[in-house]
Scaffold this active site. Structure first.
Site, PDB file in Angstrom:
ATOM      1  N   SER A 287     -35.333  28.404  -2.164  1.00 41.47           N
ATOM      2  CA  SER A 287     -36.281  27.473  -1.225  1.00 41.47           C
ATOM      3  C   SER A 287     -35.324  26.444  -0.775  1.00 41.47           C
ATOM      4  O   SER A 287     -34.225  25.817  -1.049  1.00 41.47           O
ATOM      5  CB  SER A 287     -37.137  26.825  -2.120  1.00 41.47           C
ATOM      6  OG  SER A 287     -37.908  25.858  -1.293  1.00 41.47           O
TER       7      SER A 287
ATOM      8  N   THR B  88     -45.722  28.083  -4.224  1.00 44.30           N
ATOM      9  CA  THR B  88     -45.262  29.166  -3.634  1.00 44.30           C
ATOM     10  C   THR B  88     -45.591  30.266  -4.501  1.00 44.30           C
ATOM     11  O   THR B  88     -46.247  30.277  -5.577  1.00 44.30           O
ATOM     12  CB  THR B  88     -43.866  28.838  -3.179  1.00 44.30           C
ATOM     13  OG1 THR B  88     -43.443  29.973  -2.135  1.00 44.30           O
ATOM     14  CG2 THR B  88     -42.812  28.628  -4.187  1.00 44.30           C
TER      15      THR B  88
ATOM     16  N   LYS C  12     -50.214  30.800  -5.460  1.00 42.02           N
ATOM     17  CA  LYS C  12     -51.364  29.982  -4.559  1.00 42.02           C
ATOM     18  C   LYS C  12     -52.883  30.497  -4.689  1.00 42.02           C
ATOM     19  O   LYS C  12     -53.573  29.476  -4.623  1.00 42.02           O
ATOM     20  CB  LYS C  12     -50.989  30.407  -3.032  1.00 42.02           C
ATOM     21  CG  LYS C  12     -49.525  29.785  -2.531  1.00 42.02           C
ATOM     22  CD  LYS C  12     -49.252  30.175  -1.095  1.00 42.02           C
ATOM     23  CE  LYS C  12     -47.897  29.832  -0.917  1.00 42.02           C
ATOM     24  NZ  LYS C  12     -47.384  29.734   0.335  1.00 42.02           N
TER      25      LYS C  12
ATOM     26  N   ASP D 260     -50.618  25.807   4.869  1.00 47.69           N
ATOM     27  CA  ASP D 260     -50.143  26.969   5.551  1.00 47.69           C
ATOM     28  C   ASP D 260     -50.603  27.455   6.688  1.00 47.69           C
ATOM     29  O   ASP D 260     -49.896  27.879   7.775  1.00 47.69           O
ATOM     30  CB  ASP D 260     -50.018  28.160   4.564  1.00 47.69           C
ATOM     31  CG  ASP D 260     -48.977  28.110   3.463  1.00 47.69           C
ATOM     32  OD1 ASP D 260     -47.832  27.609   3.585  1.00 47.69           O
ATOM     33  OD2 ASP D 260     -49.098  28.863   2.256  1.00 47.69           O
TER      34      ASP D 260
ATOM     35  N   ALA E  82     -51.296  41.051   1.348  1.00 52.74           N
ATOM     36  CA  ALA E  82     -52.524  40.405   1.203  1.00 52.74           C
ATOM     37  C   ALA E  82     -52.400  39.210   0.218  1.00 52.74           C
ATOM     38  O   ALA E  82     -53.467  39.151  -0.794  1.00 52.74           O
ATOM     39  CB  ALA E  82     -53.383  41.497   0.898  1.00 52.74           C
TER      40      ALA E  82
ATOM     41  N   ALA F 204     -50.270  33.761   1.079  1.00 51.51           N
ATOM     42  CA  ALA F 204     -49.775  33.358   2.487  1.00 51.51           C
ATOM     43  C   ALA F 204     -50.569  34.191   3.596  1.00 51.51           C
ATOM     44  O   ALA F 204     -51.282  33.897   4.554  1.00 51.51           O
ATOM     45  CB  ALA F 204     -48.525  33.493   2.782  1.00 51.51           C
TER      46      ALA F 204
ATOM     47  N   THR G 221     -51.838  47.269  -2.140  1.00 49.75           N
ATOM     48  CA  THR G 221     -53.011  47.071  -3.140  1.00 49.75           C
ATOM     49  C   THR G 221     -54.202  46.981  -2.291  1.00 49.75           C
ATOM     50  O   THR G 221     -54.535  45.490  -1.706  1.00 49.75           O
ATOM     51  CB  THR G 221     -52.812  45.981  -4.044  1.00 49.75           C
ATOM     52  OG1 THR G 221     -51.738  46.101  -4.813  1.00 49.75           O
ATOM     53  CG2 THR G 221     -54.066  45.940  -5.233  1.00 49.75           C
TER      54      THR G 221
ATOM     55  N   LEU H  39     -42.833  35.521   7.884  1.00 45.59           N
ATOM     56  CA  LEU H  39     -42.829  34.329   7.329  1.00 45.59           C
ATOM     57  C   LEU H  39     -41.450  34.096   6.301  1.00 45.59           C
ATOM     58  O   LEU H  39     -41.267  32.942   6.224  1.00 45.59           O
ATOM     59  CB  LEU H  39     -44.155  34.499   6.347  1.00 45.59           C
ATOM     60  CG  LEU H  39     -45.320  33.809   6.771  1.00 45.59           C
ATOM     61  CD1 LEU H  39     -45.640  34.136   8.035  1.00 45.59           C
ATOM     62  CD2 LEU H  39     -46.423  33.918   5.883  1.00 45.59           C
TER      63      LEU H  39
ATOM     64  N   TYR I 291     -37.713  32.891   5.618  1.00 47.73           N
ATOM     65  CA  TYR I 291     -36.752  31.949   6.415  1.00 47.73           C
ATOM     66  C   TYR I 291     -35.548  32.303   6.016  1.00 47.73           C
ATOM     67  O   TYR I 291     -34.471  31.552   6.503  1.00 47.73           O
ATOM     68  CB  TYR I 291     -37.261  30.674   6.523  1.00 47.73           C
ATOM     69  CG  TYR I 291     -37.469  30.072   5.247  1.00 47.73           C
ATOM     70  CD1 TYR I 291     -38.962  30.072   4.596  1.00 47.73           C
ATOM     71  CD2 TYR I 291     -36.296  29.520   4.575  1.00 47.73           C
ATOM     72  CE1 TYR I 291     -38.939  29.448   3.177  1.00 47.73           C
ATOM     73  CE2 TYR I 291     -36.918  29.019   3.101  1.00 47.73           C
ATOM     74  CZ  TYR I 291     -37.876  28.991   2.649  1.00 47.73           C
ATOM     75  OH  TYR I 291     -38.018  28.476   1.503  1.00 47.73           O
TER      76      TYR I 291
ATOM     77  N   GLY J 107     -39.771  32.520   9.853  1.00 48.04           N
ATOM     78  CA  GLY J 107     -40.757  31.638   9.137  1.00 48.04           C
ATOM     79  C   GLY J 107     -40.097  29.922   9.024  1.00 48.04           C
ATOM     80  O   GLY J 107     -41.040  29.397   8.386  1.00 48.04           O
TER      81      GLY J 107
HETATM   82  P1  NAP Z   1     -48.015  36.539  -3.097  1.00 46.10           P
HETATM   83  O1  NAP Z   1     -49.168  36.023  -3.161  1.00 46.10           O
HETATM   84  O2  NAP Z   1     -47.314  36.965  -4.310  1.00 46.10           O
HETATM   85  O3  NAP Z   1     -48.205  37.884  -1.951  1.00 46.10           O
HETATM   86  C1  NAP Z   1     -47.242  38.845  -1.885  1.00 46.10           C
HETATM   87  C2  NAP Z   1     -47.660  39.932  -1.046  1.00 46.10           C
HETATM   88  O4  NAP Z   1     -46.453  40.726  -0.809  1.00 46.10           O
HETATM   89  C3  NAP Z   1     -48.850  40.662  -1.820  1.00 46.10           C
HETATM   90  O5  NAP Z   1     -49.651  41.212  -0.939  1.00 46.10           O
HETATM   91  C4  NAP Z   1     -47.833  41.869  -2.375  1.00 46.10           C
HETATM   92  O6  NAP Z   1     -48.609  43.140  -2.705  1.00 46.10           O
HETATM   93  C5  NAP Z   1     -46.795  42.171  -1.508  1.00 46.10           C
HETATM   94  N1  NAP Z   1     -45.879  42.732  -1.966  1.00 46.10           N
HETATM   95  C6  NAP Z   1     -44.920  42.012  -3.041  1.00 46.10           C
HETATM   96  N2  NAP Z   1     -43.810  42.763  -3.245  1.00 46.10           N
HETATM   97  C7  NAP Z   1     -44.202  44.050  -2.858  1.00 46.10           C
HETATM   98  C8  NAP Z   1     -43.532  45.428  -2.765  1.00 46.10           C
HETATM   99  N3  NAP Z   1     -42.349  45.483  -3.277  1.00 46.10           N
HETATM  100  N4  NAP Z   1     -43.905  46.424  -2.072  1.00 46.10           N
HETATM  101  C9  NAP Z   1     -45.013  46.028  -1.179  1.00 46.10           C
HETATM  102  N5  NAP Z   1     -45.761  44.789  -1.071  1.00 46.10           N
HETATM  103  C10 NAP Z   1     -45.325  43.954  -1.712  1.00 46.10           C
HETATM  104  O7  NAP Z   1     -46.990  35.619  -2.113  1.00 46.10           O
HETATM  105  P2  NAP Z   1     -47.312  34.581  -1.009  1.00 46.10           P
HETATM  106  O8  NAP Z   1     -47.286  33.121  -1.437  1.00 46.10           O
HETATM  107  O9  NAP Z   1     -48.378  35.074  -0.358  1.00 46.10           O
HETATM  108  O10 NAP Z   1     -45.767  34.512  -0.371  1.00 46.10           O
HETATM  109  C11 NAP Z   1     -45.457  36.032   0.502  1.00 46.10           C
HETATM  110  C12 NAP Z   1     -44.183  35.478   1.270  1.00 46.10           C
HETATM  111  O11 NAP Z   1     -44.519  34.493   2.336  1.00 46.10           O
HETATM  112  C13 NAP Z   1     -43.047  35.026   0.257  1.00 46.10           C
HETATM  113  O12 NAP Z   1     -41.757  35.421   0.968  1.00 46.10           O
HETATM  114  C14 NAP Z   1     -42.959  33.600   0.794  1.00 46.10           C
HETATM  115  O13 NAP Z   1     -41.654  32.877   0.538  1.00 46.10           O
HETATM  116  C15 NAP Z   1     -43.589  33.511   2.263  1.00 46.10           C
HETATM  117  N6  NAP Z   1     -44.138  32.474   2.953  1.00 46.10           N
HETATM  118  C16 NAP Z   1     -43.419  31.568   3.771  1.00 46.10           C
HETATM  119  C17 NAP Z   1     -43.814  30.379   4.153  1.00 46.10           C
HETATM  120  C18 NAP Z   1     -43.242  29.627   5.132  1.00 46.10           C
HETATM  121  O14 NAP Z   1     -43.701  28.461   5.237  1.00 46.10           O
HETATM  122  N7  NAP Z   1     -42.338  30.198   5.948  1.00 46.10           N
HETATM  123  C19 NAP Z   1     -45.138  29.927   3.593  1.00 46.10           C
HETATM  124  C20 NAP Z   1     -45.958  30.778   2.611  1.00 46.10           C
HETATM  125  C21 NAP Z   1     -45.188  31.977   2.430  1.00 46.10           C
HETATM  126  P3  NAP Z   1     -49.676  43.504  -3.841  1.00 46.10           P
HETATM  127  O15 NAP Z   1     -50.958  42.763  -3.304  1.00 46.10           O
HETATM  128  O16 NAP Z   1     -49.863  44.919  -3.767  1.00 46.10           O
HETATM  129  O17 NAP Z   1     -49.191  42.801  -5.132  1.00 46.10           O
END
Ligand code: NAP
Length: 290
Positions: A23, A70, A74, A110, A133, A136, A158, A229, A231, A252
């Site tokens: 982070s 994060t 969330k 977000d 899904a 974020a 999923t 997203l 960065y 991002g």
């Molecule tokens: P999260 O709730 O854990 O969701 C992660 C998503 O990615 C889920 O849909 C998951 O699929 C999928 N995923 C994870 N590993 C995978 C894999 N090996 N193969 C296929 N799909 C996979 O996480 P989040 O909070 O949404 O964050 C997601 C990303 O966005 C992170 O990298 C975070 O740093 C970034 N983000 C950036 C900002 C920004 O300000 N730039 C803001 C928010 C988030 P399943 O549903 O199948 O588990």
């Protein structure tokens, strides 16, 4: 370096996630707090999923001013809170908690951060494909729907999670939504008409920058906007593949800065020094300009 003297009155805000080592938020938030002359610090704390309820109790008992959430907290944090704001309720995920005298209020900055980093790109009528899904993706999908996109396609390994977001959008708006797995046959047609592709999965994030989210880069075409997203790195492999195919790209980092600025404002009531936050985030990532 926070530029402040820690004292008995120093207020503490924190980022809770698993992992959090990547982070940039501590550098960015501490620079902003110092610029505003606040007696306040921001730390990153690694919290395993099973420990989240205890950590949230700790926010109350230790009197933290607020926290950011994060990956992967969330959505899981919702039952631990006393109330949620309209934006968090509509999105169904929380990235910012404000501690109001022991009552924890969940917010979501977000969606507005995502929108601000689009810098005027009009979503109205567009076909948007969202990869992932999670929390974020919820913020991105609901924000796009509320901006009257023409169509939203959620692609996730999923399918149930993508379906849940699609149902949420159908409850809120008349935007056409689809929930698909990455190898769904319909996708090749959809990518032909897609205007915007947003990666909300962590695939491609350091320490595995060579990874791609679930998309074949050959479906990317000029005229498409590709928004990652992630960065860290700022130019992910997805963005590099997209640029090679003539797409416009957005990293991002802008969303990180704008969602952070909104969170800081919620905790302090002060207007966040956005330029300072950009500078600190770039410095932390070793980028002088881009
Ligand atoms: P999260 O709730 O854990 O969701 C992660 C998503 O990615 C889920 O849909 C998951 O699929 C999928 N995923 C994870 N590993 C995978 C894999 N090996 N193969 C296929 N799909 C996979 O996480 P989040 O909070 O949404 O964050 C997601 C990303 O966005 C992170 O990298 C975070 O740093 C970034 N983000 C950036 C900002 C920004 O300000 N730039 C803001 C928010 C988030 P399943 O549903 O199948 O588990």
């Amino acid at each position: 370096m926070t530029g402040i003297n820690i004292s008995a009155g120093t207020r503490v805000a924190a980022l809770l996630g698993y992992p959090v080592g990547h982070s940039v938020s501590p550098a960015m938030m501490n620079a902003a707090m110092a610029k505003l002359g606040l007696n306040m610090v921001y730390v990153a704390l690694e919290v395993r999923p099973a420990d989240l309820p205890a950590a949230i109790d700790g926010v109350r008992s230790l009197g933290l001013t607020g926290v950011n959430l994060t990956i992967p907290h969330k959505e899981a944090v919702l039952p631990c809170l006393d109330a949620v704001s309209d934006d968090a309720r509509v999105i169904g995920a929380v990235n910012t908690i404000v501690n109001q005298d022991g009552r924890l209020i969940g917010h979501n900055t977000d969606g507005r951060g995502f929108l601000a980093a689009l810098e005027g790109y009009r979503l109205n009528g567009k076909c948007v494909v969202i990869l992932g899904a999670g929390g974020a993706a919820r913020a991105v999908a609901v924000t796009c729907a509320l901006q009257s996109t023409g169509e939203i396609v959620l692609v996730n390994r999923t399918r149930e999670r993508a379906l849940a977001i699609a149902e949420r959008i159908t409850d809120l708006t008349r935007v056409k939504t689809l929930a698909l797995v990455p190898d769904a046959e319909e996708l090749s047609q959809i990518y032909r008409r897609a205007d915007l592709v947003v990666n909300t999965t962590p695939l491609g994030m350091e320490p595995e920058p060579e990874r791609l989210p679930p998309i074949d880069p050959d479906v990317l075409h000029p005229g498409m906007l590709v928004y990652d997203l992630i960065y860290r790195p700022v130019r992910t492999r997805l963005l590099q593949e997209a640029e090679q195919r003539g797409c416009r790209t957005i990293s991002g980092l802008g969303m990180l800065v704008y969602q952070g600025a909104l969170a800081l404002q919620l905790w302090t009531g002060e207007k966040a020094p956005v330029e300072t936050m950009w500078e600190a985030a770039r410095r932390e990532l070793g980028i002088m300009s881009f």
